[in-house]
Design a protein around this motif. Structure first.
Motif, PDB file in Angstrom:
ATOM      1  N   PRO A   1      43.416 -32.126  48.630  1.00 44.51           N
ATOM      2  CA  PRO A   1      44.004 -32.926  49.709  1.00 44.51           C
ATOM      3  C   PRO A   1      43.357 -34.294  49.911  1.00 44.51           C
ATOM      4  N   ASP A   2      42.070 -34.433  49.551  1.00 46.82           N
ATOM      5  CA  ASP A   2      41.407 -35.734  49.724  1.00 46.82           C
ATOM      6  C   ASP A   2      41.468 -36.588  48.457  1.00 46.82           C
ATOM      7  N   GLY A   3      42.124 -36.097  47.417  1.00 44.07           N
ATOM      8  CA  GLY A   3      42.297 -36.866  46.196  1.00 44.07           C
ATOM      9  C   GLY A   3      41.108 -36.882  45.263  1.00 44.07           C
ATOM     10  N   THR A   4      40.080 -36.074  45.529  1.00 43.81           N
ATOM     11  CA  THR A   4      38.892 -36.086  44.676  1.00 43.81           C
ATOM     12  C   THR A   4      38.847 -34.917  43.691  1.00 43.81           C
ATOM     13  N   ARG A   5      39.673 -33.900  43.925  1.00 42.94           N
ATOM     14  CA  ARG A   5      39.652 -32.705  43.095  1.00 42.94           C
ATOM     15  C   ARG A   5      41.080 -32.272  42.780  1.00 42.94           C
TER      16      ARG A   5
END
Length: 177
Positions: A1-5
């Motif tokens: 959801p935070d775009g890092t994974r």
């Protein structure tokens, strides 16, 4: 959801398991360690959990695991087929495809607090459910005697809509943010 994974299914050892790929350094973390097929991962809204489909109980069912690993917890028990989980925007429910031993694949809503599921559609072959960003509607693909169509149902199951297309086949619809 935070775009890092990115959550994904990989068959590194010959068996499909759930992994997380960290985009910054391309490292992977294996979350599931089971001889069953684990597939279709989806993130909880807050990024703390991942739901996925697994046949580890003998038939495809929905499971949930912490995004940092641990034991998977089975979420579905009704019917012989529950797959393709997608969390609602508020994180209180989940939409999925279900079959209740009748060879019909319909869209159902699972209340994550009570564990109760409600069938929302009554077609023969519905697939690929996706919540609207506000959580009020669910879009999905359905197969009718005329071919595949785009359809929507309200999260309470009271409103049903068919969305006309000029032509072509519908597969894997998804709401944008």
């Amino acid at each position: 959801p935070d775009g890092t994974r990115l959550a994904m299914t990989l068959s590194k050892g010959g068996n499909p398991d759930i992994y997380i790929l960290r985009l910054a350094d391309h490292s992977t973390q294996r979350l599931t360690f089971n001889e069953a097929i684990d597939t279709e991962p989806t993130w909880a809204v807050d990024g703390s959990k991942i739901a996925f489909t697994s046949d580890r109980g003998g038939t495809p069912q929905i499971y949930e695991i912490s995004a940092i690993g641990g034991d998977a917890r089975r979420l579905t028990f009704d019917g012989n087929y529950n797959a393709r989980p997608r969390y609602s925007p508020d994180g209180k429910s989940m939409v999925m495809i279900t079959s209740r031993n009748d060879n019909r694949y319909r869209i159902a809503l699972l209340d994550l607090t009570s564990g109760n599921s409600t069938i929302l559609t009554n077609s023969r072959l519905d697939e690929s459910p996706s919540f609207a960003p506000n959580g009020s509607m669910i879009i999905y693909a359905t197969t009718t005697r005329y071919g595949s169509e785009l359809a929507a149902v309200s999260a309470d199951g009271k409103v049903h809509q068919r969305l006309a297309l000029q032509g072509g086949e519908v597969q894997e619809p998804a709401w944008g943010p």
